[in-house]
Design a protein around this motif. Structure first.
Motif, mmCIF file in Angstrom:
data_model
loop_
_atom_site.group_PDB
_atom_site.id
_atom_site.type_symbol
_atom_site.label_atom_id
_atom_site.label_comp_id
_atom_site.label_asym_id
_atom_site.label_seq_id
_atom_site.Cartn_x
_atom_site.Cartn_y
_atom_site.Cartn_z
ATOM 1 N N MET A 54 0.821 -1.189 0.000
ATOM 2 C CA MET A 54 0.000 0.000 0.000
ATOM 3 C C MET A 54 0.874 1.266 0.000
ATOM 4 N N TRP A 55 1.984 1.204 0.697
ATOM 5 C CA TRP A 55 2.901 2.350 0.791
ATOM 6 C C TRP A 55 3.380 2.773 -0.591
ATOM 7 N N LEU A 56 3.683 1.801 -1.446
ATOM 8 C CA LEU A 56 4.168 2.108 -2.794
ATOM 9 C C LEU A 56 3.042 2.571 -3.722
ATOM 10 N N THR A 57 1.856 2.086 -3.491
ATOM 11 C CA THR A 57 0.717 2.395 -4.348
ATOM 12 C C THR A 57 0.051 3.710 -3.970
ATOM 13 N N LEU A 65 14.137 4.149 -0.803
ATOM 14 C CA LEU A 65 14.577 4.535 -2.136
ATOM 15 C C LEU A 65 15.933 3.898 -2.419
ATOM 16 N N VAL A 66 16.236 3.673 -3.690
ATOM 17 C CA VAL A 66 17.537 3.108 -4.055
ATOM 18 C C VAL A 66 18.626 4.108 -3.716
ATOM 19 N N ARG A 67 19.804 3.587 -3.501
ATOM 20 C CA ARG A 67 20.949 4.454 -3.219
ATOM 21 C C ARG A 67 21.191 5.365 -4.422
ATOM 22 N N ARG A 120 10.336 1.939 11.137
ATOM 23 C CA ARG A 120 9.392 0.958 10.599
ATOM 24 C C ARG A 120 8.916 1.363 9.198
ATOM 25 N N LEU A 121 8.543 2.626 9.035
ATOM 26 C CA LEU A 121 8.127 3.112 7.719
ATOM 27 C C LEU A 121 9.304 3.139 6.750
ATOM 28 N N ALA A 122 10.471 3.512 7.244
ATOM 29 C CA ALA A 122 11.659 3.579 6.393
ATOM 30 C C ALA A 122 12.007 2.213 5.815
ATOM 31 N N ARG A 126 9.423 12.028 4.394
ATOM 32 C CA ARG A 126 9.572 12.760 5.661
ATOM 33 C C ARG A 126 9.081 11.918 6.826
ATOM 34 N N LEU A 127 7.974 11.230 6.638
ATOM 35 C CA LEU A 127 7.459 10.343 7.683
ATOM 36 C C LEU A 127 8.424 9.186 7.922
ATOM 37 N N ALA A 128 8.966 8.638 6.844
ATOM 38 C CA ALA A 128 9.908 7.519 6.959
ATOM 39 C C ALA A 128 11.182 7.935 7.686
ATOM 40 N N ALA A 129 11.582 9.181 7.537
ATOM 41 C CA ALA A 129 12.785 9.669 8.220
ATOM 42 C C ALA A 129 12.592 9.687 9.733
#
Length: 180
Positions: free
Chosen positions: A1-4, A81-83, A74-76, A67-70
């Motif tokens: 869901m996060w990606l979609t 994202l790819v390096r 858990r969200l991160a 920003r939330l993932a930072a």
């Protein structure tokens, strides 16, 4: 869901923009009415509004997600994202642009076959519907696979959820009144 979610949110924003007839100056066909071999190049439904709204809304959503993932390990961990990936808002703009660009070949082919925008030919209606729903999903799936460090199963799940979401948004659009 996060990606979609970013593309789904962008799609819903696009539905709202169309329904409310926001930024009508962008509701101009990207092909500017040009014809090729006597038929419209892409048709009246492929407008600049989609080319602005989808990348912009996806950019805002992915930047917000990052920003939330930072702030949340858990969200991160869900879909990093790819390096070396560009800034999150650029990743979002790329995903949104992939969505709209991936629809263009299908529109071009349908115009060559004499199929009016927003319709399908009497023959092979099911095949046309499937292609109509999956073209943009494929574009997004390619962008997501290139920009996120995810497992194949997550990429596939995102594509399936994206396809289901695309069908749901398409059905919603058919139920709502359209702006002029």
């Amino acid at each position: 869901m996060w990606l979609t979610a970013p593309i789904l949110i962008a799609g819903l924003a696009h539905v709202a923009v169309i329904t409310l007839d926001l930024v009508p100056q962008l509701a101009q066909p990207i092909d500017a009415g040009r014809r090729w071999r006597g038929r419209p190049l892409l048709g009246r439904n492929k407008t600049w509004r989609g080319f602005v709204v989808m990348p912009a809304a996806s950019a805002i959503t992915i930047a917000t997600q990052q920003r939330l993932a930072a702030r949340s390990p858990r969200l991160a961990a869900i879909a990093p994202l790819v390096r070396g990936a560009p800034a999150p808002w650029i990743v979002g703009a790329i995903c949104g642009a992939a969505y709209v660009v991936a629809e263009l070949p299908n529109s071009f082919v349908k115009r060559r076959l004499g199929i009016a925008p927003g319709t399908s030919a009497p023959r092979a209606r099911t095949v046309q519907y499937i292609v109509d729903q999956l073209d943009s999903v494929v574009g997004c799936a390619i962008a997501i696979r290139m920009l996120y460090r995810i497992e194949n199963v997550d990429a596939a799940a995102s594509a399936l959820l994206g396809a289901a979401s695309h069908v749901a948004v398409e059905r919603l659009m058919r139920m709502l009144p359209r702006g002029s």
